[in-house]
Design an enzyme around this catalytic site. Structure first.
Site, short mmCIF file in Angstrom:
data_model
loop_
_atom_site.label_atom_id
_atom_site.label_comp_id
_atom_site.label_asym_id
_atom_site.label_seq_id
_atom_site.Cartn_x
_atom_site.Cartn_y
_atom_site.Cartn_z
CG ASP A 55 -37.15 16.28 5.70
OD1 ASP A 55 -37.38 15.97 4.52
OD2 ASP A 55 -36.00 16.27 6.17
CG ASP B 53 -25.36 20.93 9.85
OD1 ASP B 53 -25.84 19.91 9.30
OD2 ASP B 53 -26.04 21.92 10.15
CD GLU C 129 -30.91 22.40 10.65
OE1 GLU C 129 -29.82 21.84 10.45
OE2 GLU C 129 -31.46 23.09 9.79
CG HIS D 34 -28.91 18.50 8.93
ND1 HIS D 34 -28.19 19.53 8.35
CD2 HIS D 34 -29.80 18.10 7.99
CE1 HIS D 34 -28.64 19.74 7.12
NE2 HIS D 34 -29.61 18.87 6.89
#
Length: 271
Positions: free
Chosen positions: A72, A141, A148, A143
């Protein structure tokens, strides 16, 4: 899915670095047949990049015939910005090894056509015949890359809006100020990652414990994209003791038992 449990972050990083080196050495890449890797940024891979650099300096491994695709990049900050992922990779890895610059691929968050940039990235991965090993970290979380919670498990490289939790987590790289963290990024998709022949994930610290529990003990759920590893034929999660805090004792005992002969990182380089 394999779960490799190491005592602490340094040992987890060493195991991962040695495993990656082993895979490259066994592949015996050439200029006409390079080894293709997917690479992450963030705090999780920093030590293993140091370990890979050390292996390179010792003459154990060369990256001359390795091609990389990063997961990314932020949208809208210059490539030479200290917190861009271009800068991160150069500072922590690329500038310390013998990989040719033309063999490194990172999404351009300043492209005039971001949708086309994403399509071109997917096409280039396919041009190389796909990724042999996709290395990654995970967020608290769960990801993967910037996929996400709620991301499609079939998603491809695309533009993604970052959650407030992700911005808070990444604000440590931006003077602790979430307003300085870009709100959007380009990211490979979950489907892009699952296309790799092998996936290797490193996770450390108690903050990753909930995500690791989801990945190991619960079902596939797009709200925890790391759980998609359960759908992959060859995935490995390497954790330290803190990251497995939420997992059942019986689960930990099971994986320590079946992987007992594979836990010494030094044995990985005995090819």
């Amino acid at each position: 899915m394999r779960l490799i449990i190491q005592q602490d972050y340094k040992k987890a990083s060493k195991w991962t670095a040695n495993y990656i080196a082993r895979r490259i050495l066994k592949y015996k890449p050439t200029s006409d047949n390079p080894f293709i890797m997917g690479l992450p940024t963030g705090s999780s891979p920093i030590q293993l990049y140091k370990d890979l650099v050390e292996l390179h300096k010792k003459g154990v491994i060369s990256f001359k015939n390795v091609v990389t695709f990063n997961m990314d990049e932020y949208i809208g900050i210059p490539e030479d910005h200290p917190q861009s992922y271009h800068s991160f990779m150069n500072n922590h890895f690329f500038s310390h090894i013998d990989i040719p610059k033309e063999n490194t691929n990172i999404l351009n968050g300043n492209a005039s056509d971001l949708i086309q940039e994403c399509a071109n990235y997917e096409a280039k991965i396919k041009l190389y015949g796909g990724i042999h090993l996709f290395l990654g970290g995970i967020g608290p979380d769960g990801h993967l890359a910037f996929n996400e919670p709620g991301s499609s498990l079939a998603s491809r490289t695309r533009i993604k809006t970052l959650t407030e939790d992700t911005k808070i987590a990444n604000s440590r790289f931006f003077d602790g100020d979430t307003s300085k963290v870009p709100s959007t990024a380009l990211t490979v998709g979950v489907g892009t990652i699952l296309d790799a022949k092998e996936i290797v994930i490193i996770a450390s610290g108690n903050s990753k414990a909930a995500a690791i529990k989801q990945a190991i003990e619960r079902g596939v759920n797009h709200m925890w994209t790391v759980s998609a590893l359960q759908l992959h034929a060859k995935s490995i999660v390497i954790c330290d003791e803190e990251a497995i805090y939420d997992i059942k004792y019986s689960t930990v005992k099971y994986f320590k038992d079946i992987e007992s002969k594979n836990l010494n990182p030094d044995n990985l380089l005995k090819i």
